[in-house]
Structure formats: structure tokens, C-alpha cells
Scaffold this active site. Sequence first.
Site, PDB file in Angstrom:
ATOM      1  CG  ASP A  57      37.807  44.515  51.008  1.00 13.33           C
ATOM      2  OD1 ASP A  57      36.863  44.409  51.825  1.00 13.33           O
ATOM      3  OD2 ASP A  57      37.675  44.348  49.783  1.00 13.33           O
ATOM      4  NE  ARG A 104      36.371  48.903  44.503  1.00 13.46           N
ATOM      5  CZ  ARG A 104      35.522  48.194  45.249  1.00 13.46           C
ATOM      6  NH1 ARG A 104      35.199  46.962  44.906  1.00 13.46           N
ATOM      7  NH2 ARG A 104      34.992  48.716  46.330  1.00 13.46           N
ATOM      8  CD  GLN A 118      28.411  46.265  48.340  1.00 19.95           C
ATOM      9  OE1 GLN A 118      27.642  46.837  49.123  1.00 19.95           O
ATOM     10  NE2 GLN A 118      29.485  46.853  47.850  1.00 19.95           N
ATOM     11  CB  ALA A 151      39.314  41.270  48.698  1.00 23.07           C
TER      12      ALA A 151
HETATM   13  O1  MRU Z   1      33.119  47.131  47.642  1.00 24.20           O
HETATM   14  P1  MRU Z   1      33.087  45.644  47.621  1.00 24.20           P
HETATM   15  O2  MRU Z   1      31.735  45.088  47.342  1.00 24.20           O
HETATM   16  O3  MRU Z   1      34.154  45.075  46.705  1.00 24.20           O
HETATM   17  O4  MRU Z   1      33.485  45.219  49.108  1.00 24.20           O
HETATM   18  C1  MRU Z   1      33.635  43.855  49.389  1.00 24.20           C
HETATM   19  C2  MRU Z   1      33.867  43.558  50.807  1.00 24.20           C
HETATM   20  O5  MRU Z   1      34.026  44.430  51.628  1.00 24.20           O
HETATM   21  C3  MRU Z   1      33.984  42.112  51.172  1.00 24.20           C
HETATM   22  O6  MRU Z   1      33.525  41.893  52.476  1.00 24.20           O
HETATM   23  C4  MRU Z   1      35.469  41.702  51.106  1.00 24.20           C
HETATM   24  O7  MRU Z   1      36.009  42.023  49.865  1.00 24.20           O
HETATM   25  C5  MRU Z   1      35.661  40.260  51.377  1.00 24.20           C
HETATM   26  S1  MRU Z   1      35.209  39.268  49.977  1.00 24.20           S
HETATM   27  C6  MRU Z   1      35.555  37.651  50.318  1.00 24.20           C
END
Ligand code: MRU
Length: 360
Positions: free
Chosen positions: A250, A102, A209, A60
Site C-alpha cells: 500500500d 483512507r 480479503q 491501493a
Molecule cells: O484494506 P485493503 O483491502 O484495501 O488492503 C489491500 C491490501 O493490503 C493490498 O495487499 C494492497 O493494497 C495491494 S493491492 C494491489
Amino acid sequence: MNNLNTTSQKQETITWVGDAQSGHLVLIDQTKLPGELVTIACRDVESVWEAIKMLRVRGAPAIGIAAAYGVVIGLQTLSSDATDEAFDERVNELTDYLANSRPTAVNLFWALDRMRRLALDKTGLSIEEARKKLLAEARDVHEEDREMCRAIGRHGVALLGDVEGVLTHCNAGGLATAEYGTALSVFFTAQDQGQHLHVYVDETRPLLQGARLTAWELMQRGIEATLICDSMAAQVMREGRVQAVITGADRIAANGDSANKIGTYSIAILARAHGIPFYIAAPSSTFDLTLAHGDDIPIEERNPREITHGFGKQTAPDGVQVYNPAFDVTPAEYIDAIITECGVIQPVTEDNIREVLGVV
Ligand code: MRU
């Protein structure tokens, strides 16, 4: 191109190179990790949009920072003698376009709103001056995130106390932020303070991830990490291997309901069933107090091929129906505390959120 196994040089997740008129953005291409640590250069707004959409830059706070620089890049093609109307039109076009990349992480809209508001208030400035002002603002978004992450780490360590086993989901580390991360910032700060932690890392289906990014970040810093499949979390808890769970978020609604990577909700329920505290670590830029509760948070649905053809290998029959929500919402009642740069919100109630964030 840097090879992961040969470089010891620290590569920033996001770097701006050059001035407002002709500079560009350099991003670690996170889709290539952990095999290769390579960067990409974004020299037009379309490549910034593509990098966000395809998760080359993700997490995020990181997508908010990238989008802020994307506005600066998008304005480079505007003629220096453009009218104020043409400037405003271009700013609106750029911010709308980047906002379309997004839907779930509110940091994206927060950063774009900040850039749009500043840009539309350019009274008396030339185009050149406005460009410089916007680059300075994007740099501020970037630097403030660095500071917020450090503060989250300090508050989080105090809350975590003397535990050893912790579990995290997805990647809320330096790769997802300016630097240091949110959930991982707590682990890095604990390590800096001499606390030994053993972090269980959910691999985080379908895009991994956790396996690709979190395990890599923890190992880079010498933190003991054990990778598990998402479906193993209950057994890990049952065996008493973890005493706390920390994830990022997020978007957090006014009542504390929190959207994070798909799978987070089930981890929170499992943690509650095992009497293990479940914490969220997130900066104030992740709160969306315009939404009363989590049901209003838009959930991104991604390409079915991420499930049926993950990383290029077909793992499901042709034509199968697929549902691929990228995020879920954990109700506030399952969240024991939210760690922010302003302090810890505990218990998670709307009043406490407003008080800790200093929002009336
Ligand atoms: O789809 P992504 O990889 O962007 O999702 C990211 C997440 O869900 C993280 O846990 C969230 O953005 C927190 S990042 C500090």
C-alpha cells in the site's frame, strides 16, 4: 445485478460510464463477494468516498483510480459559468475530502495530487473543457494501471522461476487494481505461460480479503488455490508446501520498508525463518519517496466491530478493548525483491529503488 453463479460475463472492477458532465462510476461492490457479484453506481462524490471508506472498492491502485474519477464527479455540480476561483476552491475541497477516506495507501494521494495539479493548471480553459481534461486524466490513471499490472506480471514470472507452491496474503488481484493485479498478476502470467502454480491463500483476518476475493479470483481463472487461516502459514512453510511468497503493498518508503495488509510483516518474518524468498509486487505509484522509512507511514485503524462482530456475528464479549490496525510495515531487510512495472528491485536498497524507478 449479476448473480455470481449464473454470469460468465466479465465485470470490470471500475468502469466510467458517460461523459464528463453527467457520467458516473460503476464499481464492483467487493463487500458482497464472493456471494454476489454486484455493482454499485456512484453519482456523487459522497458515494465515492463511502465506497472507498467501506472497502466496496479497495486495494491501493483501485482506490487511486476511483478517487480520480471521484474528482470528475464532484465537479459536475459546479456551475458552467463559475469563476476560476470557485473552480479552484471546489477542486481543493474535493481532493481534500477524498484524501480523507483512507490514510495508508499512497496511490490515493498520488492520484489526487495528479488530478489537483492538472485542474489548477486550467489556464484559458472553460469549465466544460477543464472537466473533459480531468476525465481524460482519470482515464489515463486507469489505463496506465492496467499496463503497469501486466508489466509487473512479466517481471515477476522471470523472478519467480520454476516454483510450484506460492503463498499470498490479502488481495492484490484484478479487484485491487484496474485489472490483473500486482501479486496475482505474477500468478496469472505464469498460468498464461503454461506454468502450474499452487497458490496458498491466507484468509486475511479480520475482513477476509484473501478468502473472499483472492480465492475467488484464482478459482475464476482455474488456478489451483488452497485457503488457509493466517495462523497456518508457518506450518505450511515448514511442510515445504511453498517456495515463494508474493504480496502487494500500500505504500513503500524510500528505503523499501513496505506497508501492506495487517499480517504481512509476520509472513515475511516466517518466510525468512524458513529460507523462503519474500517478494512484494507493486507499481511505481505505490512508492512514497518523501518518507525515509516505514515508521513514517500512517497506519489506518479501523472500527473495532470488524473484530468483535465480523460479518454480523458477535465473537467477543461486550466492552472488550480492541486494537485494529489495518496495515503493518515489513522492514526492507525482510523483502528479497520488489517487483515493479519498471523492473525488479533486488536487493531492496534506496539506491536500487531510485535506479529501477528512474528517480534521481
Ligand atoms: O484494506 P485493503 O483491502 O484495501 O488492503 C489491500 C491490501 O493490503 C493490498 O495487499 C494492497 O493494497 C495491494 S493491492 C494491489
